[in-house]
Scaffold this active site. Structure first.
Site, mmCIF file in Angstrom:
data_model
loop_
_atom_site.group_PDB
_atom_site.id
_atom_site.type_symbol
_atom_site.label_atom_id
_atom_site.label_comp_id
_atom_site.label_asym_id
_atom_site.label_seq_id
_atom_site.Cartn_x
_atom_site.Cartn_y
_atom_site.Cartn_z
ATOM 1 N N ASP A 366 -62.425 -23.499 -28.944
ATOM 2 C CA ASP A 366 -63.288 -22.408 -28.509
ATOM 3 C C ASP A 366 -63.239 -21.316 -29.575
ATOM 4 O O ASP A 366 -62.201 -20.657 -29.732
ATOM 5 C CB ASP A 366 -62.793 -21.863 -27.168
ATOM 6 C CG ASP A 366 -63.756 -20.858 -26.542
ATOM 7 O OD1 ASP A 366 -64.531 -20.242 -27.309
ATOM 8 O OD2 ASP A 366 -63.720 -20.680 -25.310
ATOM 9 N N HIS A 463 -65.192 -14.178 -55.969
ATOM 10 C CA HIS A 463 -66.285 -14.152 -54.992
ATOM 11 C C HIS A 463 -67.649 -14.144 -55.675
ATOM 12 O O HIS A 463 -68.611 -14.706 -55.149
ATOM 13 C CB HIS A 463 -66.141 -12.934 -54.068
ATOM 14 C CG HIS A 463 -65.287 -13.214 -52.867
ATOM 15 N ND1 HIS A 463 -65.784 -13.613 -51.666
ATOM 16 C CD2 HIS A 463 -63.939 -13.183 -52.723
ATOM 17 C CE1 HIS A 463 -64.813 -13.795 -50.802
ATOM 18 N NE2 HIS A 463 -63.672 -13.544 -51.417
#
Length: 479
Positions: A366, A463
């Site tokens: 979940d 990044h």
């Protein structure tokens, strides 16, 4: 029933203009003549309703006729799977309903829906299904943990995350591997009981402290499942409200449904023995599920795990391009002091939620339980010139059976880790415990690499390389 001829997609399979239908009325049958027409047209409502009453009647209607019955409120959209008996067709028709009702405002053409096993979804994972959303799946590893190697699946859309975590795995392997342990296990459910007055709430609180009474509700709790094992109940009073935190072992299931059933049975038994109880609610937020919570950070929920490793100085320098001293100082200023300045609960880490969410999505957990499952304290210390690292995660909520773990791709990811379902050779709960240890170990790999990137000043450059979309950059010349 002689004389029945089947209509397929609005056409008579024998190419006749009429065919006979037999409608059951007690033990008698009567024949109706239904005119076959072009499938682009819709037959009269009474004819469609007659077909709807037949076992295979929906197979004899076109999609437009089914849509017509939906618009006329004779079929509820959420019941399409049950009524049609064809789950993919139900999804297709639901997509048409949404697109037609929203007209030009919405299009589902870029959301895939074919070639998917909706039988595993229906009644288990999702409702009003219109398709599925593919998410890129990366693999990190080998991750060496407890003298075994794992290739860990991570589903994410964040560039650099998999590459960075993989670098951490490489350093861990070069250092000989880490060790990971589950030190506590217990899923919780925390109902609230409303009493007439605080006096009755106190009496109920005291009733629960008695060992005999605990055994009484434990027997009722465990009668609901062969895997449920009630370990403890902890109570808190707020005025005339009594909050009880039931904690139970749940085998290889994450266990919310299991412990909810047990809690309901236990509360029903308790209600027979206490006075002044007006009503109770199954969840009073003392669990605590899917919300930031100090009680989970302190007491733990699900699997409580700790892992550790010592990285030799030369690996820190060659793999991470920094030093032990820099790593330790940054961890102190960022993960300890910085988290305190921000008032963070369970946030003494660099990016635990990143790794937890990616593994959860990949393995059918979940995703909302990332909230507390990513509670983590990352500790870095100097052992001479070497770097000692540990991650302590008190609230990893995972399961290897039930829910999203039964979906085929997620099932494959669990099989990749060797933890699908329940173990055939070990005790119940061993597979879910192993998954929790893998989660914690992978978090440590991610912590190592990100902290090193920050310490060495390489975060932005990495990044820019891995996490900057090349799509439509020509339309964003100022980016």
């Amino acid at each position: 029933m002689e004389g029945i001829e089947v209509l397929i997609n609005g056409n008579d399979c024998n190419n006749n203009n009429t065919y006979s239908l037999f409608e059951q009325d007690g033990k008698h049958f009567k024949t109706k003549q239904i005119q076959t027409i072009d499938p682009s047209n819709i037959r009269e409502l009474n004819i469609l309703l007659d077909l709807l009453m037949l076992e295979d009647g929906c197979k004899q209607m076109s999609d437009e006729e089914i849509l017509h019955l939906v618009r006329q409120r004779h079929i509820a959209t959420y019941r399409l799977e049950a009524i049609l008996g064809d789950k993919q067709r139900a999804v297709s028709i639901r997509r048409q309903i949404i697109e037609q009702s929203m007209k030009s405002m919405i299009s589902l053409k870029n959301i895939p829906y074919t070639n998917y096993d909706y039988g595993r979804v229906y009644g288990a994972c999702c409702e009003n299904v219109v398709g599925y959303v593919p998410i890129p799946l990366g693999i990190v590893g080998p991750l060496r943990m407890n003298d075994q190697e794992y290739y860990v699946p991570m589903a994410t859309t964040e560039g650099c995350l998999v590459a960075s975590t993989n670098r951490g795995c490489r350093a861990i392997s070069l250092a000989g591997g880490l060790h990971s342990w589950v030190y506590q296990d217990g899923m919780t459910r925390g109902p609230v009981l409303h009493f007439v007055s605080a006096e009755y709430a106190v009496q109920a609180y005291q009733w629960l402290q008695d060992d005999y009474n605990f055994q009484l509700i434990k027997t009722e709790f465990e009668s609901t499942s062969r895997f449920a094992n009630l370990k403890s109940v902890h109570s808190r009073i707020a005025g005339r409200y009594l909050y009880i935190r039931f904690c139970s072992i749940t085998g290889d299931a994450m266990g919310m449904n299991m412990i909810s059933k047990g809690t309901e049975k236990a509360l029903a038994e308790m209600a027979k023995h206490v006075s002044g109880l007006e009503r109770y609610c199954l969840s009073g937020n003392f669990c605590t599920d899917k919300k930031p919570s100090a009680v989970n950070w302190i007491e733990g929920r699900g699997k409580s795990v700790v892992c550790e490793i010592t990285i030799p100085a030369h690996i820190v320098e060659t793999t991470f391009k920094t030093t032990t001293k820099n790593m330790v100082e940054l961890n102190r200023s960022k993960n300890m002091i910085g988290s305190s300045v921000s008032g963070s609960i369970g946030g003494n880490n660099a990016q635990a939620a990143n790794i937890v969410a990616a593994i959860y999505i990949a393995t059918g957990q979940d995703p909302a339980q990332t909230v507390c499952s990513s509670y983590c304290m990352t500790i870095m210390e100097s052992f001479g010139d070497d770097l000692y690292v540990s991650c302590t995660m008190p609230s990893i909520e995972v399961g290897t059976i039930g829910g999203g773990t039964d979906l085929e791709p997620q099932e494959a990811c669990l099989q990749m880790l060797g933890v699908k379902g329940s173990s055939k050779t070990n005790l119940p709960g061993s597979n879910s415990a192993e998954l929790a240890k893998i989660v914690c170990a992978t978090v440590l790999a991610g912590e190592l690499s990100l902290m090193a990137a920050l310490a060495s000043g390489h975060l932005v450059s990495s990044h820019m390389k891995h996490n900057r979309s090349k799509t439509n950059l020509t339309s964003c010349i100022n980016c």
